[in-house]
Motif scaffolding. Structure first.
Motif, PDB file in Angstrom:
ATOM      1  N   ALA A  63      47.331  24.720  36.301  1.00  0.00           N
ATOM      2  CA  ALA A  63      47.151  25.931  37.104  1.00  0.00           C
ATOM      3  C   ALA A  63      47.756  27.139  36.402  1.00  0.00           C
ATOM      4  O   ALA A  63      47.136  28.199  36.290  1.00  0.00           O
ATOM      5  CB  ALA A  63      47.784  25.745  38.473  1.00  0.00           C
ATOM      6  N   ILE A  64      48.979  26.974  35.885  1.00  0.00           N
ATOM      7  CA  ILE A  64      49.650  28.117  35.268  1.00  0.00           C
ATOM      8  C   ILE A  64      48.946  28.496  33.974  1.00  0.00           C
ATOM      9  O   ILE A  64      48.853  29.677  33.623  1.00  0.00           O
ATOM     10  CB  ILE A  64      51.162  27.816  35.045  1.00  0.00           C
ATOM     11  N   LEU A  65      48.415  27.503  33.267  1.00  0.00           N
ATOM     12  CA  LEU A  65      47.758  27.777  31.989  1.00  0.00           C
ATOM     13  C   LEU A  65      46.508  28.629  32.194  1.00  0.00           C
ATOM     14  O   LEU A  65      46.359  29.693  31.590  1.00  0.00           O
ATOM     15  CB  LEU A  65      47.402  26.460  31.302  1.00  0.00           C
ATOM     16  N   TRP A  66      45.610  28.176  33.065  1.00  0.00           N
ATOM     17  CA  TRP A  66      44.360  28.931  33.200  1.00  0.00           C
ATOM     18  C   TRP A  66      44.599  30.271  33.876  1.00  0.00           C
ATOM     19  O   TRP A  66      44.008  31.277  33.509  1.00  0.00           O
ATOM     20  CB  TRP A  66      43.271  28.107  33.877  1.00  0.00           C
ATOM     21  N   SER A  67      45.523  30.287  34.855  1.00  0.00           N
ATOM     22  CA  SER A  67      45.736  31.565  35.543  1.00  0.00           C
ATOM     23  C   SER A  67      46.445  32.568  34.637  1.00  0.00           C
ATOM     24  O   SER A  67      46.158  33.759  34.681  1.00  0.00           O
ATOM     25  CB  SER A  67      46.494  31.362  36.843  1.00  0.00           C
ATOM     26  N   ALA A  68      47.365  32.084  33.775  1.00  0.00           N
ATOM     27  CA  ALA A  68      48.052  33.007  32.861  1.00  0.00           C
ATOM     28  C   ALA A  68      47.065  33.563  31.835  1.00  0.00           C
ATOM     29  O   ALA A  68      47.042  34.775  31.592  1.00  0.00           O
ATOM     30  CB  ALA A  68      49.211  32.305  32.167  1.00  0.00           C
ATOM     31  N   LEU A  69      46.239  32.688  31.258  1.00  0.00           N
ATOM     32  CA  LEU A  69      45.289  33.157  30.249  1.00  0.00           C
ATOM     33  C   LEU A  69      44.335  34.190  30.844  1.00  0.00           C
ATOM     34  O   LEU A  69      44.132  35.275  30.297  1.00  0.00           O
ATOM     35  CB  LEU A  69      44.497  31.978  29.670  1.00  0.00           C
ATOM     36  N   LEU A  70      43.780  33.844  32.004  1.00  0.00           N
ATOM     37  CA  LEU A  70      42.821  34.750  32.628  1.00  0.00           C
ATOM     38  C   LEU A  70      43.510  36.033  33.110  1.00  0.00           C
ATOM     39  O   LEU A  70      43.006  37.141  32.909  1.00  0.00           O
ATOM     40  CB  LEU A  70      42.142  34.037  33.796  1.00  0.00           C
ATOM     41  N   GLY A  71      44.686  35.863  33.719  1.00  0.00           N
ATOM     42  CA  GLY A  71      45.419  37.018  34.258  1.00  0.00           C
ATOM     43  C   GLY A  71      45.831  37.977  33.149  1.00  0.00           C
ATOM     44  O   GLY A  71      45.701  39.195  33.279  1.00  0.00           O
ATOM     45  N   ILE A  72      46.332  37.433  32.031  1.00  0.00           N
ATOM     46  CA  ILE A  72      46.765  38.286  30.919  1.00  0.00           C
ATOM     47  C   ILE A  72      45.559  39.018  30.325  1.00  0.00           C
ATOM     48  O   ILE A  72      45.605  40.223  30.066  1.00  0.00           O
ATOM     49  CB  ILE A  72      47.507  37.460  29.851  1.00  0.00           C
ATOM     50  N   GLY A  73      44.456  38.282  30.158  1.00  0.00           N
ATOM     51  CA  GLY A  73      43.243  38.905  29.620  1.00  0.00           C
ATOM     52  C   GLY A  73      42.748  40.042  30.497  1.00  0.00           C
ATOM     53  O   GLY A  73      42.486  41.150  30.036  1.00  0.00           O
ATOM     54  N   LEU A  74      42.699  39.759  31.790  1.00  0.00           N
ATOM     55  CA  LEU A  74      42.225  40.741  32.765  1.00  0.00           C
ATOM     56  C   LEU A  74      43.149  41.972  32.786  1.00  0.00           C
ATOM     57  O   LEU A  74      42.688  43.115  32.779  1.00  0.00           O
ATOM     58  CB  LEU A  74      42.209  40.083  34.149  1.00  0.00           C
ATOM     59  N   GLY A  75      44.465  41.698  32.774  1.00  0.00           N
ATOM     60  CA  GLY A  75      45.458  42.786  32.811  1.00  0.00           C
ATOM     61  C   GLY A  75      45.370  43.667  31.570  1.00  0.00           C
ATOM     62  O   GLY A  75      45.402  44.892  31.658  1.00  0.00           O
ATOM     63  N   CYS A  76      45.244  43.027  30.397  1.00  0.00           N
ATOM     64  CA  CYS A  76      45.146  43.784  29.141  1.00  0.00           C
ATOM     65  C   CYS A  76      43.895  44.650  29.150  1.00  0.00           C
ATOM     66  O   CYS A  76      43.928  45.819  28.771  1.00  0.00           O
ATOM     67  CB  CYS A  76      45.058  42.842  27.941  1.00  0.00           C
ATOM     68  N   TYR A  77      42.797  44.040  29.587  1.00  0.00           N
ATOM     69  CA  TYR A  77      41.540  44.766  29.572  1.00  0.00           C
ATOM     70  C   TYR A  77      41.611  45.976  30.506  1.00  0.00           C
ATOM     71  O   TYR A  77      41.182  47.075  30.143  1.00  0.00           O
ATOM     72  CB  TYR A  77      40.389  43.840  29.978  1.00  0.00           C
TER      73      TYR A  77
END
Lengths: 312, 325
Positions: free
Chosen positions: A105-119
């Motif tokens: 859960a933390i892996l996919w949410s961190a990857l997606l969340g960081i990507g979304l936040g950066c974008y």
């Protein structure tokens, strides 16, 4: 660095000792006699006395605490009064299931969340940024048990894309079984991490060293993805470390909804059957998990941020 | 050696704000020749920083280029695409910023930062590191190989500014922009950095556009000076002309107010009375009229920047005496 790691883990161990002591005393302070609850109203006095002796309840409180800690040092969390099995064995049988759930859960949410936040931070106030904000907030607002139930109904019962219960066997089957539970507890984290990354990224992008990087013609991707992200990520690491506690509690709901074995399910089952040694053991392991994850988060930050290393 | 490298031609830049357009730069014109050191001097808010961000086009989103051209080697930068501008930054034009404490990335080693900015050079990483070490040696950082592995917070302010200069010179630029590089440093370091810049300029042969509000530094370092006030050039000329024969009242007052210029013990430091006008709501006529002690009726019209002698221009009606009479 090694010195910092040593200090941080010594602190973690100290926190754990205090937490275990408090937990131990709290269970003893609860009114009522665990032995009569466990054995029921028809228990003979001999049986009661035997169980009391077995559980060490006839000893003084400090003595009991000492016995518990000395057992702990040997990796002995006591014995399950019903089955007679080692609590350590029972807890560590269930632990991997919960760990898989939490880390996926933390892996996919961190990857997606960081990507979304950066974008979003790289394109502030555009429609993409606003859409990301709307998605994030709606994800944050969705509690794990609601997402768990809904996704179970839609994807497992109605569409039958994913299995509804159990953990599966082998790598792919396990992963397949993880999708929905992991979605349920990770979803709100995507939104949370995306908001956090956006805010801290925007702050970092306004700093002077980013202007320097631009003045040397570095590509925008390199500036956002490396020069700024390495600083913007620091608060996220801390939040995820502390968030392990929340993840453990949302794992409890999710494990029940999806009938998955795991620590959460173990704790609930043991509480309803008043199986105190197991409750104690499972809570202890969860606490240790929480304390260790915050320590690891600090350590990761120290690796990422040289200033933190030399500062403290 | 009088080939023009940078030509700012009637440049006007506005900032769009809620209060209306802020006229940050108005009809700025000056040249920088190859290998020359040109100083830009003026108070805070006179448009110095807007000017350099306009040259590199590292601008705030609300910046609007209204008029004019910025020609670098004869090529108008304002017509270039962002991608073409990026090719120029850290290549032919590089910059040293004001605050050395925040100019480097705090979580990346100096070595990695110096390697990364050589992204246009096609050599191995080891060679890039060697170049970086050599440049640190050039600006006088002892034991450069070892120090490349360190982070910015492990260097003093003076060292960090020397590293910034090393980074800026690494690509052997034609134009080095120095944005108040010594303002954040104490006086002894300031002298060191200025001496270092002078030596390096001689070795590398690049032109320097040196922005400062410190007249002493400008006089020490520069060949020519451009004096800016409230977004406009009021006077420009050789250092000798500007400091010994200023032709604009603002330049005169600026020199009088320079603490380094005051010889006798003064009870009250001299100041220029009044304030810089509101750039969003410009007054009519000469921009300096409100604060000028020699203002006259004619100052209700904007004075043109007029050539008074070879390489000396000023925008003041006082230099048009024959026309008044």
């Amino acid at each position: 660095m090694i010195q910092f790691a040593f200090k941080r883990f010594a602190l973690a161990a100290l926190i754990l000792v205090v937490a275990v002591t408090v937990m131990f005393l709290m269970i003893r302070a609860v009114p009522g006699d665990p032995v009569s609850i466990m054995l029921g109203p028809r228990a003979t006095p001999e049986l009661k006395a035997r169980l009391i002796a077995e559980m060490g309840l006839d000893q003084s409180l400090p003595k009991q605490l000492f016995i518990y800690f000395s057992g702990l040092l040997r990796g002995d969390l006591g014995v399950d009064v019903f089955s007679g099995r080692d609590v350590t064995t029972i807890v560590f049988e269930q632990l991997p299931h919960t760990l898989k759930l939490i880390f996926s859960a933390i892996l996919w949410s961190a990857l997606l969340g960081i990507g979304l936040g950066c974008y979003a931070a790289a394109h502030p106030n555009t429609w993409i940024d606003r859409a990301a904000a709307a998605i994030s907030v709606s994800f944050i607002a969705a509690p794990a048990f609601v997402v768990a139930l809904l996704s179970l109904l839609v994807f497992a019962v109605y569409l039958q894309w994913f299995p509804a219960i159990g953990v599966g066997e082998g790598f792919w089957d396990t992963a397949w079984h993880l999708v929905l539970p992991s979605l349920a507890i990770g979803l709100s984290w995507v939104g949370y991490i995306a908001r956090l990354v956006r805010a801290s990224m925007l702050e970092v992008l306004g700093e002077n060293h980013i202007r320097t990087a631009r003045a040397f013609g570095l590509s925008e991707r390199r500036i956002v993805g490396i020069y700024a992200l390495r600083i913007a990520i620091l608060p996220v690491v801390t939040v995820i470390g502390v968030g392990m506690g929340f993840l453990l509690s949302s794992a409890v709901f999710t494990e029940i909804v999806f009938a998955r074995p795991g620590l959460g399910k173990l704790v609930i089952d043991s509480i309803t059957s008043r199986n105190y040694p197991i409750v104690m053991g499972a809570v202890l392991v969860s606490t240790a998990l929480f304390v260790i994850s915050t320590a690891v988060a600090d350590l990761i930050n120290a690796i990422l941020d040289p200033r933190a290393r030399s500062g403290t | 050696m009088t080939e023009t490298l940078l030509e700012i031609d009637n440049l006007s830049v506005d900032y769009e704000t809620a209060r209306g357009d802020l006229k940050a730069l108005r009809d700025i014109s000056f040249d920088v020749n190859r290998g020359e050191i040109v100083g830009i001097v003026g108070e805070s808010g006179c448009g110095k920083s807007t000017l350099i961000s306009a040259i590199l086009r590292l601008i705030a989103p609300n910046t609007r280029f209204r008029n004019g051209a910025i020609r670098f080697k004869g090529d108008d930068l304002l017509t270039r695409t962002e991608e073409q501008m990026r090719a120029l930054r850290g290549g032919d034009i590089s910059i040293v910023f004001q605050d050395p404490m925040q100019t480097h990335n705090p979580v990346i080693t100096i070595g990695k930062q110096m390697v990364d900015i050589q992204h246009r050079v096609k050599i191995s990483k080891a060679e890039k590191l060697a170049t970086a070490a050599r440049m640190l040696g050039v600006v006088g950082i002892p034991d450069p190989e070892a120090r490349l592995k360190q982070y910015p917070h492990e260097f003093s302010g003076g060292m960090r500014q020397r590293i910034a200069i090393a980074m800026a010179l690494m690509s052997e630029p034609d134009l080095l922009i120095a944005d108040e590089p010594t303002t954040a440093l104490d006086a002894t370091l300031e002298v060191q950095i200025i001496e270092r810049l002078k030596d390096l300029q001689r070795d590398f042969g690049c032109a320097i556009l040196f922005i400062s509000h410190h007249l002493g530094v400008i006089a020490e370092l520069c060949d020519r000076v451009v004096v800016m006030y409230a977004g406009a050039v009021v006077e420009s000329g050789t250092v000798r002309e500007i400091f010994h024969n200023p032709k604009h009242p603002y330049t005169r007052r600026l020199i009088e107010c320079d603490p380094g210029h005051i010889k006798t013990r003064a009870r009250v430091l001299p100041t220029i009375p009044g304030e810089v006008p509101d750039l969003a709501n410009l007054p009519e006529g000469c921009i300096f009229r409100e604060r000028c002690d020699q203002a006259m009726a004619r100052c209700a019209q904007v004075p043109p920047l007029t050539r008074l002698s070879e390489g000396h221009n000023a925008a003041c009606w006082l230099n048009h005496a024959e026309e008044i009479a």
